[in-house]
Design a protein around this motif. Structure first.
Motif, PDB file in Angstrom:
ATOM      1  N   GLY A   1     -31.668-133.423 103.499  1.00 47.48           N
ATOM      2  CA  GLY A   1     -32.788-134.253 103.483  1.00 47.48           C
ATOM      3  C   GLY A   1     -33.599-133.687 104.674  1.00 47.48           C
ATOM      4  O   GLY A   1     -34.282-134.807 105.259  1.00 47.48           O
ATOM      5  N   SER A   2     -33.651-132.833 105.240  1.00 45.78           N
ATOM      6  CA  SER A   2     -34.249-132.432 106.233  1.00 45.78           C
ATOM      7  C   SER A   2     -35.860-132.586 106.433  1.00 45.78           C
ATOM      8  O   SER A   2     -36.374-132.569 105.344  1.00 45.78           O
ATOM      9  CB  SER A   2     -34.191-130.977 107.005  1.00 45.78           C
ATOM     10  N   THR A   3     -36.551-132.921 107.448  1.00 47.72           N
ATOM     11  CA  THR A   3     -37.896-133.001 107.719  1.00 47.72           C
ATOM     12  C   THR A   3     -38.912-132.100 108.635  1.00 47.72           C
ATOM     13  O   THR A   3     -39.776-132.201 108.679  1.00 47.72           O
ATOM     14  CB  THR A   3     -38.416-134.496 108.030  1.00 47.72           C
ATOM     15  N   ASP A   4     -37.887-130.904 108.779  1.00 41.22           N
ATOM     16  CA  ASP A   4     -38.735-129.997 109.615  1.00 41.22           C
ATOM     17  C   ASP A   4     -38.817-128.522 108.876  1.00 41.22           C
ATOM     18  O   ASP A   4     -39.147-127.504 109.207  1.00 41.22           O
ATOM     19  CB  ASP A   4     -37.517-129.504 110.499  1.00 41.22           C
ATOM     20  N   GLY A   5     -39.246-129.063 107.379  1.00 40.69           N
ATOM     21  CA  GLY A   5     -39.427-127.675 106.467  1.00 40.69           C
ATOM     22  C   GLY A   5     -38.542-126.933 106.110  1.00 40.69           C
ATOM     23  O   GLY A   5     -38.705-125.902 105.432  1.00 40.69           O
ATOM     24  N   SER A   6     -37.272-127.349 106.269  1.00 37.84           N
ATOM     25  CA  SER A   6     -35.889-126.548 105.779  1.00 37.84           C
ATOM     26  C   SER A   6     -36.085-126.659 104.177  1.00 37.84           C
ATOM     27  O   SER A   6     -35.847-125.454 103.658  1.00 37.84           O
ATOM     28  CB  SER A   6     -34.922-127.357 106.123  1.00 37.84           C
ATOM     29  N   ALA A   7     -36.555-127.827 103.548  1.00 42.87           N
ATOM     30  CA  ALA A   7     -36.632-127.466 102.054  1.00 42.87           C
ATOM     31  C   ALA A   7     -37.492-126.591 101.630  1.00 42.87           C
ATOM     32  O   ALA A   7     -37.543-125.848 100.604  1.00 42.87           O
ATOM     33  CB  ALA A   7     -36.927-129.106 101.469  1.00 42.87           C
ATOM     34  N   ASP A   8     -38.702-126.561 102.346  1.00 41.18           N
ATOM     35  CA  ASP A   8     -39.755-125.585 102.036  1.00 41.18           C
ATOM     36  C   ASP A   8     -39.388-124.021 101.974  1.00 41.18           C
ATOM     37  O   ASP A   8     -39.514-123.085 101.347  1.00 41.18           O
ATOM     38  CB  ASP A   8     -41.012-125.851 102.701  1.00 41.18           C
ATOM     39  N   TYR A   9     -38.428-123.959 103.312  1.00 38.81           N
ATOM     40  CA  TYR A   9     -37.770-122.610 103.364  1.00 38.81           C
ATOM     41  C   TYR A   9     -36.950-122.168 102.226  1.00 38.81           C
ATOM     42  O   TYR A   9     -36.838-121.181 101.747  1.00 38.81           O
ATOM     43  CB  TYR A   9     -37.171-122.630 104.698  1.00 38.81           C
ATOM     44  N   LEU A  10     -35.998-123.157 101.863  1.00 31.39           N
ATOM     45  CA  LEU A  10     -35.018-123.103 100.834  1.00 31.39           C
ATOM     46  C   LEU A  10     -35.844-122.785  99.480  1.00 31.39           C
ATOM     47  O   LEU A  10     -35.405-121.931  98.776  1.00 31.39           O
ATOM     48  CB  LEU A  10     -34.062-124.340 100.761  1.00 31.39           C
ATOM     49  N   ALA A  11     -36.780-123.567  99.278  1.00 37.51           N
ATOM     50  CA  ALA A  11     -37.639-123.169  97.932  1.00 37.51           C
ATOM     51  C   ALA A  11     -38.102-121.601  97.900  1.00 37.51           C
ATOM     52  O   ALA A  11     -38.218-121.238  96.704  1.00 37.51           O
ATOM     53  CB  ALA A  11     -38.698-124.090  97.857  1.00 37.51           C
ATOM     54  N   GLY A  12     -38.237-120.927  98.877  1.00 40.76           N
ATOM     55  CA  GLY A  12     -38.801-119.504  98.768  1.00 40.76           C
ATOM     56  C   GLY A  12     -37.677-118.667  99.039  1.00 40.76           C
ATOM     57  O   GLY A  12     -37.938-117.575  98.821  1.00 40.76           O
ATOM     58  N   LEU A  13     -36.346-119.149  98.964  1.00 44.23           N
ATOM     59  CA  LEU A  13     -35.201-118.272  98.863  1.00 44.23           C
ATOM     60  C   LEU A  13     -35.158-117.605  97.384  1.00 44.23           C
ATOM     61  O   LEU A  13     -35.389-118.228  96.408  1.00 44.23           O
ATOM     62  CB  LEU A  13     -34.098-118.731  99.212  1.00 44.23           C
TER      63      LEU A  13
END
Length: 264
Positions: free
Chosen positions: A39-51
Motif C-alpha cells: 500500500g505504498s504512497t510513493d507512486g509505486s501503485a501507478d508504476y505497477l499499473a503501467g506494467l
C-alpha cells in the motif's frame, strides 16, 4: 518449467523498478513475476499499473514483510519460488536459467547460492557459505542469504511458509526448519546482488545470534544435547565474529611496503 519470482515492496519505487528491470533481463522464458506492495504512497501503485499484464501484482496493506511474502507465495503457480525484495537484483541475465536447469537435472526441495553485497555501484562483500554445514548454520555461525535461495513450491508449503511473528529472523528460522526436512542443494555461484541499504543489512552480529537463538527456541530445535550448550556455542561464534572484525580494522589502515634489510 516455471519459476515464480516474488517481490515485496513498500515505498521503494526506485528499488522496485530496479528489481523489475532485473527480472525482465533474465533469459529464462518461463518466469512469473509476482509483486506484493504494502500500500505504498510513493507512486509505486501507478508504476505497477503501467506494467505488462504478465506481471501479477497487488497493492494493499499487509501484516508485515513475511505476511507479504506468504501472500506472494499463495499467488504463485511456478515450480520454484524465488523471493527477491525490492532493490535486490539478479547477478546476471542467466541467474534464473542456471537454477532452472539445475532443477530440471535433479529436482530438489530447496537450494541456495551466493549473494554479492553491494552499496550503489560498489561491491562490499559476499554472503553465503559453501559447503553447507547444518550444525553450524543452526547455531548461527553460517548465514544463508534468502535472495540467493529458491524453494520448490510444494516444499515451501509443506513447512507452512514463513513465521510472521519473528521479525527479520524469519528468513533464517524458515531455513532452519527447511534444513531439518531436507539438506539444501548448494551452488558456488553468485546468483544475486543484495542492496546493503535494505532492512536487516546493517544489524549487529549480536542481533543476528540473538535472533538465531530465538528462532531455535520458536522452532523447537536443539543442536547439541543441551539448550544451554547451544547458547554457549552461539555466544562463542558471536565473540569470534566480534574479535575478527576488531582485528581487521588496523589491517585496513595498514600500508604494506618493502623495507631495506638494514632497516628491518
Amino acid at each position: 518449467m516455471k519459476i515464480s519470482v516474488i517481490t515485496i515492496a513498500y515505498n521503494d519505487r526506485a528499488g522496485l523498478e530496479s528489481t523489475v528491470d532485473s527480472v525482465r533481463r533474465q533469459d529464462w522464458p518461463d518466469i512469473e513475476h509476482i509483486i506484493v506492495d504494502g500500500g505504498s504512497t510513493d507512486g509505486s501503485a501507478d508504476y505497477l499499473a503501467g506494467l505488462p499484464d504478465a506481471v501479477n501484482w497487488v497493492s494493499e496493506k499487509d501484516g508485515g514483510r513475511y505476511d507479504a511474502m506468504n501472500k506472494g507465495a499463495t499467488m504463485a503457480s511456478g515450480d520454484l519460488l524465488w523471493f527477491m525484495n525490492s532493490a535486490d537484483v539478479f547477478h546476471s541475465e542467466v541467474s534464473v536459467s542456471f537454477v532452472a536447469r539445475e532443477y530440471i537435472k535433479r529436482k530438489f526441495g530447496w537450494g541456495y547460492g551466493l549473494s554479492r553485497i553491494v552499496k550503489g555501484d560498489e561491491s562490499v562483500g559476499m554472503a553465503g557459505k559453501v559447503p553447507f554445514e547444518k550444525a553450524r548454520f543452526l547455531i548461527g555461525g553460517q548465514v544463508i542469504p534468502h535472495q540467493a535461495s529458491v524453494f520448490a513450491r510444494d516444499f515451501f508449503w509443506s513447512l507452512n511458509g514463513y513465521s510472521t511473528n519473528l521479525g527479520l529472523t524469519a528468513d533464517q528460522e524458515f531455513m532452519m526448519r527447511a534444513s531439518l526436512k531436507s539438506d539444501p542443494t548448494v551452488w558456488a555461484e553468485v546468483l544475486c546482488d543484495f542492496d546493503v541499504t535494505g532492512a536487516g543489512s546493517t544489524r549487529s552480529a549480536w542481533a543476528h545470534y540473538r535472533d538465531m537463538m530465538r528462532a531455535r527456541s520458536s522452532a523447537g530445535i536443539r543442536v547439541t544435547r543441551y539448550q544451554a550448550l547451544d547458547t554457549a556455542v552461539s555466544v562463542f561464534f558471536w565473540l569470534y565474529t566480534l574479535v575478527d572484525r576488531i582485528a581487521r580494522r588496523p589491517l585496513r589502515r595498514a600500508n604494506p611496503r618493502f623495507v631495506p634489510e638494514d632497516n628491518a
